[in-house]
Design an enzyme around this catalytic site. Sequence first.
Site, PDB file in Angstrom:
ATOM      1  N   GLU A 128      37.204  45.679  27.712  1.00  0.00           N
ATOM      2  CA  GLU A 128      36.990  44.405  28.407  1.00  0.00           C
ATOM      3  C   GLU A 128      38.218  43.507  28.307  1.00  0.00           C
ATOM      4  O   GLU A 128      38.544  42.769  29.228  1.00  0.00           O
ATOM      5  CB  GLU A 128      35.753  43.682  27.840  1.00  0.00           C
ATOM      6  CG  GLU A 128      34.440  44.368  28.121  1.00  0.00           C
ATOM      7  CD  GLU A 128      34.118  44.405  29.616  1.00  0.00           C
ATOM      8  OE1 GLU A 128      34.799  45.155  30.339  1.00  0.00           O
ATOM      9  OE2 GLU A 128      33.206  43.694  30.054  1.00  0.00           O
ATOM     10  N   THR A 181      38.113  38.231  37.986  1.00  0.00           N
ATOM     11  CA  THR A 181      37.470  37.706  36.778  1.00  0.00           C
ATOM     12  C   THR A 181      38.375  36.651  36.132  1.00  0.00           C
ATOM     13  O   THR A 181      37.897  35.625  35.654  1.00  0.00           O
ATOM     14  CB  THR A 181      37.180  38.847  35.775  1.00  0.00           C
ATOM     15  OG1 THR A 181      36.429  39.838  36.462  1.00  0.00           O
ATOM     16  CG2 THR A 181      36.380  38.371  34.589  1.00  0.00           C
TER      17      THR A 181
HETATM   18  P1  ADP Z   1      33.011  43.447  37.000  1.00  0.00           P
HETATM   19  O1  ADP Z   1      33.327  42.152  37.690  1.00  0.00           O
HETATM   20  O2  ADP Z   1      32.096  44.313  37.782  1.00  0.00           O
HETATM   21  O3  ADP Z   1      32.500  43.211  35.609  1.00  0.00           O
HETATM   22  P2  ADP Z   1      35.537  43.723  35.978  1.00  0.00           P
HETATM   23  O4  ADP Z   1      36.201  42.543  36.609  1.00  0.00           O
HETATM   24  O5  ADP Z   1      35.039  43.577  34.574  1.00  0.00           O
HETATM   25  O6  ADP Z   1      34.353  44.239  36.883  1.00  0.00           O
HETATM   26  O7  ADP Z   1      36.570  44.934  35.930  1.00  0.00           O
HETATM   27  C1  ADP Z   1      37.348  45.280  36.988  1.00  0.00           C
HETATM   28  C2  ADP Z   1      38.825  45.381  36.559  1.00  0.00           C
HETATM   29  O8  ADP Z   1      39.019  46.385  35.539  1.00  0.00           O
HETATM   30  C3  ADP Z   1      39.664  45.814  37.742  1.00  0.00           C
HETATM   31  O9  ADP Z   1      40.881  45.104  37.677  1.00  0.00           O
HETATM   32  C4  ADP Z   1      39.900  47.296  37.499  1.00  0.00           C
HETATM   33  O10 ADP Z   1      41.086  47.770  38.091  1.00  0.00           O
HETATM   34  C5  ADP Z   1      39.974  47.376  35.980  1.00  0.00           C
HETATM   35  N1  ADP Z   1      39.584  48.704  35.476  1.00  0.00           N
HETATM   36  C6  ADP Z   1      40.317  49.548  34.739  1.00  0.00           C
HETATM   37  N2  ADP Z   1      39.628  50.670  34.437  1.00  0.00           N
HETATM   38  C7  ADP Z   1      38.419  50.553  35.012  1.00  0.00           C
HETATM   39  C8  ADP Z   1      37.276  51.388  35.067  1.00  0.00           C
HETATM   40  N3  ADP Z   1      37.227  52.575  34.489  1.00  0.00           N
HETATM   41  N4  ADP Z   1      36.203  50.932  35.730  1.00  0.00           N
HETATM   42  C9  ADP Z   1      36.227  49.722  36.341  1.00  0.00           C
HETATM   43  N5  ADP Z   1      37.276  48.892  36.334  1.00  0.00           N
HETATM   44  C10 ADP Z   1      38.382  49.297  35.684  1.00  0.00           C
END
Ligand code: ADP
Length: 309
Positions: A128, A181
Amino acid sequence: MNELKIFVPATIANVSCGFDVLGLALDTVGDEMTIRKVSEKGIKITKILGQDLPLETHKNVAGVAALALLTKANCDFGFEIEINKCIKPGSGIGSSAASSAGAVWAMNELLGKPFTITDLVKFAMEGERLASGVAHADNVAPALFGGFTLVRSYEPLDILSIHTPKELYATVIHPQIEIKTSDARNILKATVPLKDAIKQWGNLGGLISGLYTEDYDLIGRSLEDYIIEPIRSILIPAFESVKQEAKNAGALGCGISGSGPSIFALSKGKKTALSVANAMKLVYNKVGIDYDIHVSKVNTKGIKILDSK
Ligand code: ADP
Protein backbone atom coordinates in the site's frame (compact mmCIF):
# COMPACT_ATOMS: atom_id res chain seq x y z
CA MET A 1 1.53 -28.16 -1.03
CA ASN A 2 3.56 -26.25 -3.62
CA GLU A 3 0.99 -24.07 -5.35
CA LEU A 4 -2.20 -22.23 -4.39
CA LYS A 5 -4.84 -20.59 -6.56
CA ILE A 6 -6.85 -18.10 -4.51
CA PHE A 7 -9.72 -15.60 -4.72
CA VAL A 8 -8.86 -12.27 -3.08
CA PRO A 9 -11.78 -9.95 -2.33
CA ALA A 10 -12.20 -6.33 -3.27
CA THR A 11 -12.72 -4.14 -0.20
CA ILE A 12 -14.48 -0.94 0.81
CA ALA A 13 -12.31 1.25 3.03
CA ASN A 14 -13.42 4.06 5.37
CA VAL A 15 -17.13 3.03 5.27
CA SER A 16 -18.17 6.69 5.74
CA CYS A 17 -17.24 7.41 9.36
CA GLY A 18 -14.00 5.37 9.70
CA PHE A 19 -11.37 7.13 7.58
CA ASP A 20 -8.17 5.02 7.48
CA VAL A 21 -9.45 2.65 10.20
CA LEU A 22 -12.60 0.84 9.01
CA GLY A 23 -13.06 -1.52 6.06
CA LEU A 24 -15.12 -4.42 4.78
CA ALA A 25 -14.59 -7.27 2.32
CA LEU A 26 -16.79 -8.02 -0.68
CA ASP A 27 -17.82 -11.48 -1.83
CA THR A 28 -18.45 -11.44 -5.56
CA VAL A 29 -15.77 -8.98 -6.68
CA GLY A 30 -12.09 -9.81 -6.50
CA ASP A 31 -8.87 -10.97 -8.17
CA GLU A 32 -7.54 -14.48 -8.71
CA MET A 33 -3.91 -15.20 -7.95
CA THR A 34 -1.65 -18.25 -8.23
CA ILE A 35 1.39 -18.45 -5.96
CA ARG A 36 3.88 -21.29 -6.22
CA LYS A 37 7.10 -22.33 -4.50
CA VAL A 38 10.12 -22.46 -6.84
CA SER A 39 13.72 -23.49 -6.23
CA GLU A 40 15.12 -20.11 -7.31
CA LYS A 41 15.27 -17.75 -4.32
CA GLY A 42 13.40 -14.43 -4.35
CA ILE A 43 10.08 -13.27 -5.80
CA LYS A 44 9.15 -13.32 -9.49
CA ILE A 45 5.91 -12.03 -11.00
CA THR A 46 5.50 -14.23 -14.05
CA LYS A 47 2.09 -13.28 -15.45
CA ILE A 48 -0.51 -10.50 -15.12
CA LEU A 49 -3.82 -10.86 -16.93
CA GLY A 50 -6.59 -8.27 -17.23
CA GLN A 51 -4.62 -5.06 -16.62
CA ASP A 52 -1.41 -3.43 -17.73
CA LEU A 53 0.64 -3.48 -14.51
CA PRO A 54 4.39 -3.76 -13.94
CA LEU A 55 5.95 -7.25 -13.78
CA GLU A 56 9.05 -5.92 -11.99
CA THR A 57 8.93 -7.15 -8.38
CA HIS A 58 9.82 -3.74 -6.89
CA LYS A 59 7.18 -1.89 -8.93
CA ASN A 60 4.27 -4.23 -8.28
CA VAL A 61 2.58 -4.08 -4.88
CA ALA A 62 2.33 -7.90 -4.78
CA GLY A 63 6.12 -8.12 -5.21
CA VAL A 64 6.84 -5.47 -2.58
CA ALA A 65 4.53 -7.12 -0.01
CA ALA A 66 5.99 -10.56 -0.81
CA LEU A 67 9.54 -9.27 -0.32
CA ALA A 68 8.54 -7.76 3.04
CA LEU A 69 7.42 -11.24 4.14
CA LEU A 70 10.48 -12.94 2.67
CA THR A 71 12.90 -10.81 4.71
CA LYS A 72 11.25 -12.18 7.89
CA ALA A 73 11.02 -15.80 6.69
CA ASN A 74 13.90 -18.22 6.66
CA CYS A 75 13.56 -19.95 3.27
CA ASP A 76 16.04 -21.46 0.87
CA PHE A 77 13.57 -21.30 -2.01
CA GLY A 78 11.47 -18.59 -3.69
CA PHE A 79 8.00 -17.85 -5.04
CA GLU A 80 6.35 -17.12 -8.38
CA ILE A 81 3.21 -14.99 -8.54
CA GLU A 82 0.53 -14.86 -11.25
CA ILE A 83 -2.23 -12.24 -11.03
CA ASN A 84 -5.56 -12.34 -12.84
CA LYS A 85 -6.63 -8.74 -12.24
CA CYS A 86 -10.39 -8.23 -12.15
CA ILE A 87 -10.40 -5.20 -9.80
CA LYS A 88 -9.48 -2.13 -11.83
CA PRO A 89 -6.56 -0.16 -10.35
CA GLY A 90 -7.62 3.24 -9.02
CA SER A 91 -11.26 2.22 -8.65
CA GLY A 92 -11.40 2.75 -4.89
CA ILE A 93 -12.22 -0.87 -4.02
CA GLY A 94 -8.79 -2.01 -2.96
CA SER A 95 -7.16 -3.09 -6.20
CA SER A 96 -3.62 -2.76 -4.90
CA ALA A 97 -4.63 -4.14 -1.49
CA ALA A 98 -5.95 -7.35 -3.07
CA SER A 99 -2.63 -8.07 -4.79
CA SER A 100 -0.59 -7.31 -1.65
CA ALA A 101 -2.87 -9.28 0.66
CA GLY A 102 -3.21 -12.25 -1.70
CA ALA A 103 0.54 -12.65 -2.20
CA VAL A 104 1.42 -12.70 1.50
CA TRP A 105 -1.59 -14.80 2.53
CA ALA A 106 -0.77 -17.57 0.04
CA MET A 107 2.95 -17.49 0.90
CA ASN A 108 2.10 -17.91 4.58
CA GLU A 109 -0.09 -20.93 3.76
CA LEU A 110 2.66 -22.49 1.62
CA LEU A 111 5.18 -21.92 4.43
CA GLY A 112 2.96 -23.67 7.00
CA LYS A 113 1.49 -20.49 8.58
CA PRO A 114 4.46 -19.12 10.53
CA PHE A 115 2.90 -15.64 10.64
CA THR A 116 -0.25 -14.22 12.29
CA ILE A 117 -2.86 -12.41 10.19
CA THR A 118 -1.74 -9.14 11.80
CA ASP A 119 1.85 -9.89 10.66
CA LEU A 120 0.47 -10.41 7.14
CA VAL A 121 -1.33 -7.06 7.34
CA LYS A 122 2.03 -5.41 8.15
CA PHE A 123 3.71 -7.00 5.10
CA ALA A 124 0.76 -6.10 2.83
CA MET A 125 0.87 -2.49 4.08
CA GLU A 126 4.28 -2.17 2.38
CA GLY A 127 2.46 -2.76 -0.92
CA GLU A 128 0.00 0.00 0.00
CA ARG A 129 2.93 2.32 0.70
CA LEU A 130 4.09 1.75 -2.90
CA ALA A 131 0.59 2.32 -4.36
CA SER A 132 -0.39 5.48 -2.47
CA GLY A 133 2.63 6.68 -0.49
CA VAL A 134 0.88 5.81 2.79
CA ALA A 135 1.07 2.39 4.49
CA HIS A 136 -2.63 2.29 5.39
CA ALA A 137 -4.33 -0.93 6.47
CA ASP A 138 -8.03 -0.24 5.94
CA ASN A 139 -8.17 -2.29 2.70
CA VAL A 140 -5.60 -5.00 3.41
CA ALA A 141 -7.06 -5.78 6.86
CA PRO A 142 -10.57 -6.73 5.64
CA ALA A 143 -9.09 -8.60 2.65
CA LEU A 144 -7.03 -10.74 5.07
CA PHE A 145 -9.47 -11.08 7.99
CA GLY A 146 -12.76 -10.98 6.03
CA GLY A 147 -15.88 -9.14 7.23
CA PHE A 148 -15.53 -5.72 8.86
CA THR A 149 -12.22 -4.75 10.44
CA LEU A 150 -11.20 -1.83 12.62
CA VAL A 151 -7.61 -0.62 12.89
CA ARG A 152 -7.78 0.43 16.56
CA SER A 153 -4.15 1.54 16.47
CA TYR A 154 -1.42 1.79 13.83
CA GLU A 155 1.46 1.98 16.33
CA PRO A 156 1.48 -0.68 17.60
CA LEU A 157 -0.71 -2.29 14.92
CA ASP A 158 -3.91 -3.52 16.60
CA ILE A 159 -6.65 -4.83 14.29
CA LEU A 160 -10.08 -5.94 15.45
CA SER A 161 -12.43 -8.21 13.53
CA ILE A 162 -15.95 -6.76 13.83
CA HIS A 163 -19.16 -8.80 13.69
CA THR A 164 -20.98 -8.69 10.31
CA PRO A 165 -24.81 -8.69 10.33
CA LYS A 166 -26.17 -11.60 8.27
CA GLU A 167 -28.31 -9.62 5.85
CA LEU A 168 -25.86 -6.85 5.03
CA TYR A 169 -25.25 -6.26 1.31
CA ALA A 170 -23.10 -3.71 -0.48
CA THR A 171 -23.80 -2.00 -3.79
CA VAL A 172 -20.78 -0.36 -5.43
CA ILE A 173 -20.85 1.81 -8.54
CA HIS A 174 -17.58 2.75 -10.23
CA PRO A 175 -17.94 5.74 -12.57
CA GLN A 176 -15.27 5.45 -15.25
CA ILE A 177 -13.25 8.49 -14.29
CA GLU A 178 -9.78 8.54 -12.78
CA ILE A 179 -8.91 9.93 -9.38
CA LYS A 180 -5.34 9.43 -8.17
CA THR A 181 -5.25 8.18 -4.55
CA SER A 182 -2.44 10.66 -3.92
CA ASP A 183 -4.64 13.57 -5.18
CA ALA A 184 -7.58 12.38 -3.09
CA ARG A 185 -5.26 12.48 -0.06
CA ASN A 186 -3.58 15.79 -0.88
CA ILE A 187 -6.87 17.74 -0.89
CA LEU A 188 -7.67 16.72 2.68
CA LYS A 189 -7.16 19.20 5.52
CA ALA A 190 -4.57 18.34 8.18
CA THR A 191 -6.80 19.48 11.06
CA VAL A 192 -10.39 18.68 11.99
CA PRO A 193 -12.78 21.09 13.76
CA LEU A 194 -13.72 19.69 17.17
CA LYS A 195 -17.47 19.89 16.42
CA ASP A 196 -16.99 17.61 13.36
CA ALA A 197 -14.75 15.21 15.28
CA ILE A 198 -17.45 14.84 17.96
CA LYS A 199 -20.07 13.91 15.34
CA GLN A 200 -17.66 11.54 13.60
CA TRP A 201 -16.60 9.51 16.64
CA GLY A 202 -20.23 9.34 17.75
CA ASN A 203 -21.04 7.75 14.39
CA LEU A 204 -18.08 5.37 14.44
CA GLY A 205 -19.11 4.09 17.89
CA GLY A 206 -22.73 3.89 16.70
CA LEU A 207 -21.78 1.93 13.60
CA ILE A 208 -19.70 -0.62 15.55
CA SER A 209 -22.53 -1.05 18.05
CA GLY A 210 -25.08 -1.42 15.21
CA LEU A 211 -22.94 -4.09 13.52
CA TYR A 212 -22.72 -6.17 16.72
CA THR A 213 -26.40 -5.84 17.62
CA GLU A 214 -27.51 -6.21 13.96
CA ASP A 215 -29.48 -2.98 14.42
CA TYR A 216 -29.89 -1.90 10.78
CA ASP A 217 -31.50 1.47 11.68
CA LEU A 218 -28.55 2.34 13.89
CA ILE A 219 -26.15 1.28 11.12
CA GLY A 220 -28.02 3.62 8.74
CA ARG A 221 -28.00 6.56 11.19
CA SER A 222 -24.27 6.11 11.74
CA LEU A 223 -23.22 5.97 8.06
CA GLU A 224 -22.43 9.69 7.83
CA ASP A 225 -19.05 11.27 7.20
CA TYR A 226 -18.61 14.91 8.34
CA ILE A 227 -14.87 15.12 7.69
CA ILE A 228 -13.71 13.50 4.44
CA GLU A 229 -16.80 13.22 2.21
CA PRO A 230 -17.59 16.97 2.04
CA ILE A 231 -14.09 17.54 0.58
CA ARG A 232 -13.61 14.44 -1.59
CA SER A 233 -17.12 14.27 -3.03
CA ILE A 234 -16.44 17.29 -5.23
CA LEU A 235 -14.08 15.05 -7.26
CA ILE A 236 -16.91 12.59 -8.06
CA PRO A 237 -19.50 13.60 -10.68
CA ALA A 238 -23.15 13.53 -9.52
CA PHE A 239 -22.13 12.23 -6.08
CA GLU A 240 -24.99 13.92 -4.20
CA SER A 241 -27.61 12.62 -6.68
CA VAL A 242 -26.27 9.07 -6.51
CA LYS A 243 -26.35 9.22 -2.69
CA GLN A 244 -29.86 10.65 -2.58
CA GLU A 245 -31.25 8.14 -5.09
CA ALA A 246 -29.58 5.22 -3.27
CA LYS A 247 -31.22 6.30 -0.02
CA ASN A 248 -34.59 6.81 -1.76
CA ALA A 249 -34.29 3.22 -3.04
CA GLY A 250 -33.90 1.96 0.53
CA ALA A 251 -30.14 2.01 1.22
CA LEU A 252 -29.20 2.29 4.89
CA GLY A 253 -26.43 4.69 3.94
CA CYS A 254 -24.16 5.68 1.07
CA GLY A 255 -20.68 7.18 0.78
CA ILE A 256 -17.34 7.21 -1.02
CA SER A 257 -15.56 3.85 -1.26
CA GLY A 258 -11.95 4.36 -0.20
CA SER A 259 -10.55 7.38 -2.00
CA GLY A 260 -13.14 7.08 -4.79
CA PRO A 261 -14.37 7.41 -7.43
CA SER A 262 -16.45 4.32 -6.50
CA ILE A 263 -19.52 5.04 -4.39
CA PHE A 264 -20.85 2.36 -2.02
CA ALA A 265 -24.21 1.84 -0.35
CA LEU A 266 -25.11 -0.67 2.36
CA SER A 267 -28.55 -2.29 2.42
CA LYS A 268 -30.48 -4.85 4.41
CA GLY A 269 -31.10 -7.79 2.04
CA LYS A 270 -30.19 -8.50 -1.57
CA LYS A 271 -33.48 -7.25 -3.02
CA THR A 272 -32.94 -3.73 -1.66
CA ALA A 273 -29.26 -3.80 -2.72
CA LEU A 274 -30.37 -4.60 -6.30
CA SER A 275 -32.94 -1.75 -6.28
CA VAL A 276 -30.21 0.57 -5.03
CA ALA A 277 -28.01 -0.57 -7.95
CA ASN A 278 -30.77 0.34 -10.41
CA ALA A 279 -31.25 3.75 -8.80
CA MET A 280 -27.52 4.49 -8.94
CA LYS A 281 -27.29 3.35 -12.58
CA LEU A 282 -30.13 5.68 -13.61
CA VAL A 283 -28.21 8.72 -12.33
CA TYR A 284 -25.12 7.93 -14.40
CA ASN A 285 -27.21 6.93 -17.42
CA LYS A 286 -28.80 10.39 -17.29
CA VAL A 287 -25.51 12.29 -17.09
CA GLY A 288 -23.88 9.96 -19.64
CA ILE A 289 -21.04 8.55 -17.56
CA ASP A 290 -20.03 4.88 -18.04
CA TYR A 291 -19.79 2.71 -14.94
CA ASP A 292 -19.22 -0.76 -13.51
CA ILE A 293 -21.63 -1.89 -10.84
CA HIS A 294 -21.42 -4.65 -8.23
CA VAL A 295 -23.87 -6.05 -5.70
CA SER A 296 -22.29 -8.26 -3.07
CA LYS A 297 -22.91 -9.76 0.34
CA VAL A 298 -20.29 -8.75 2.89
CA ASN A 299 -17.67 -11.53 2.75
CA THR A 300 -16.90 -12.86 6.22
CA LYS A 301 -14.31 -15.42 5.04
CA GLY A 302 -11.75 -13.14 3.35
CA ILE A 303 -9.39 -14.91 0.95
CA LYS A 304 -10.57 -18.28 -0.39
CA ILE A 305 -8.59 -21.21 -1.80
CA LEU A 306 -9.78 -22.16 -5.31
CA ASP A 307 -7.24 -24.90 -6.01
CA SER A 308 -4.07 -26.39 -4.52
CA LYS A 309 -1.30 -28.66 -5.80
P1 ADP B 1 -7.70 1.38 -5.43
O1 ADP B 1 -8.08 2.82 -5.61
O2 ADP B 1 -8.63 0.44 -6.10
O3 ADP B 1 -7.52 1.04 -3.98
P2 ADP B 1 -5.01 1.89 -5.59
O4 ADP B 1 -5.04 3.36 -5.89
O5 ADP B 1 -4.80 1.48 -4.17
O6 ADP B 1 -6.31 1.19 -6.13
O7 ADP B 1 -3.82 1.23 -6.40
C1 ADP B 1 -3.58 1.49 -7.71
C2 ADP B 1 -2.11 1.89 -7.92
O8 ADP B 1 -1.21 0.83 -7.53
C3 ADP B 1 -1.86 2.13 -9.40
O9 ADP B 1 -0.98 3.23 -9.50
C4 ADP B 1 -1.17 0.86 -9.87
O10 ADP B 1 -0.34 1.06 -10.98
C5 ADP B 1 -0.37 0.44 -8.65
N1 ADP B 1 -0.13 -1.01 -8.61
C6 ADP B 1 1.05 -1.64 -8.59
N2 ADP B 1 0.90 -2.98 -8.54
C7 ADP B 1 -0.43 -3.22 -8.54
C8 ADP B 1 -1.21 -4.40 -8.51
N3 ADP B 1 -0.68 -5.61 -8.48
N4 ADP B 1 -2.55 -4.26 -8.50
C9 ADP B 1 -3.12 -3.04 -8.54
N5 ADP B 1 -2.43 -1.89 -8.58
C10 ADP B 1 -1.09 -1.96 -8.59
